[in-house]
Motif scaffolding. Structure first.
Motif, PDB file in Angstrom:
ATOM      1  N   TYR A 155       0.854  -1.182   0.000  1.00 55.93           N
ATOM      2  CA  TYR A 155       0.000   0.000   0.000  1.00 55.93           C
ATOM      3  C   TYR A 155       0.894   1.237   0.000  1.00 55.93           C
ATOM      4  N   VAL A 156       0.616   2.177  -0.879  1.00 59.37           N
ATOM      5  CA  VAL A 156       1.512   3.308  -1.100  1.00 59.37           C
ATOM      6  C   VAL A 156       1.267   4.430  -0.100  1.00 59.37           C
ATOM      7  N   GLN A 186      -3.598   3.799  -1.984  1.00 53.82           N
ATOM      8  CA  GLN A 186      -2.546   4.728  -1.574  1.00 53.82           C
ATOM      9  C   GLN A 186      -3.096   5.772  -0.612  1.00 53.82           C
TER      10      GLN A 186
END
Length: 221
Positions: A155-156, A186
């Motif tokens: 996950y950004v 994100q």
């Protein structure tokens, strides 16, 4: 030192504290995360003959110091644009600040404004990356080109666009607050630096948006 009234947010089985100083304290990693500090922006404008108060840079450094003393992180992760442009006199303030925390690990995910020679950072013990995976998170500077497409590495967490959320009152008065924007794949952090703008972003029903007020962080949706 002012104690920050952070908002706890459990996400991906991680305990995050969303801070009104526009940073995140990640408890499991003992990491302080900030995006878009833009040190040197004041010096850059003053060099161009534009009158900007000198103390803005020192204010951001003092805020960082307060957060470090309060939360005692093992590391600070900057999600790009730590320094605004090329070398100027404000770099000396950053060198002095770094000398106060010699044991603190400092990681910089390089952004588009980070054009100072890598050697200047490495001489200060700053670790440089273009992207970095830590736990469930992938640390980047730029948001995903397609936010609907999941990154395989995690996950950004990113910055770059200085997100804000627009609120309209009953009297049609409008205000745009810096915000933490958590989407499906994100999260975009607000810009840490005081001398930066903010861009209102569109949120979808699946997003979690947290607006940043002077002394607290509030859930918008």
């Amino acid at each position: 030192m002012t104690i920050s009234a952070g908002t706890p947010f459990q996400f991906l089985n991680q305990d995050l504290l969303l801070l009104p100083q526009k940073a995140i304290y990640w408890q499991q990693e003992k990491a302080l995360i900030a995006a878009d500090v833009h040190f040197g922006k004041v010096g850059h404008f003053r060099k161009a003959g534009i009158a900007i108060p000198r103390n803005m840079e020192q204010d951001d450094l003092a805020m960082l110091s307060d957060l470090i003393h309060e939360h005692r992180p093992d590391k600070v992760i900057f999600l790009g644009d730590l320094f605004h442009s090329d070398m100027n006199n404000d770099w000396d303030w950053f060198v002095l600040w770094r000398s106060q925390f010699p044991r603190l690990q400092i990681i910089l995910i390089k952004g588009n404004h980070d054009i100072i020679s890598d050697k200047h950072y490495t001489d200060l013990g700053v670790i440089l990356h273009k992207r970095l995976v830590v736990g469930p998170f992938l640390m980047l500077h730029h948001p995903l080109a397609d936010p609907e497409k999941k990154e395989e590495d995690g996950y950004v967490l990113c910055g770059h666009i200085h997100p804000g959320v627009s609120l309209v009152g009953r009297g049609r008065q409008k205000v745009t607050l810096p915000c933490f924007a958590f989407g499906k794949n994100q999260a975009i952090l607000p810009s840490f630096g005081k001398f930066t703008g903010k861009v209102a972003i569109l949120s979808r029903k699946a997003d979690r948006i947290f607006g940043v007020l002077k002394d607290k962080v509030i859930a918008i949706n």
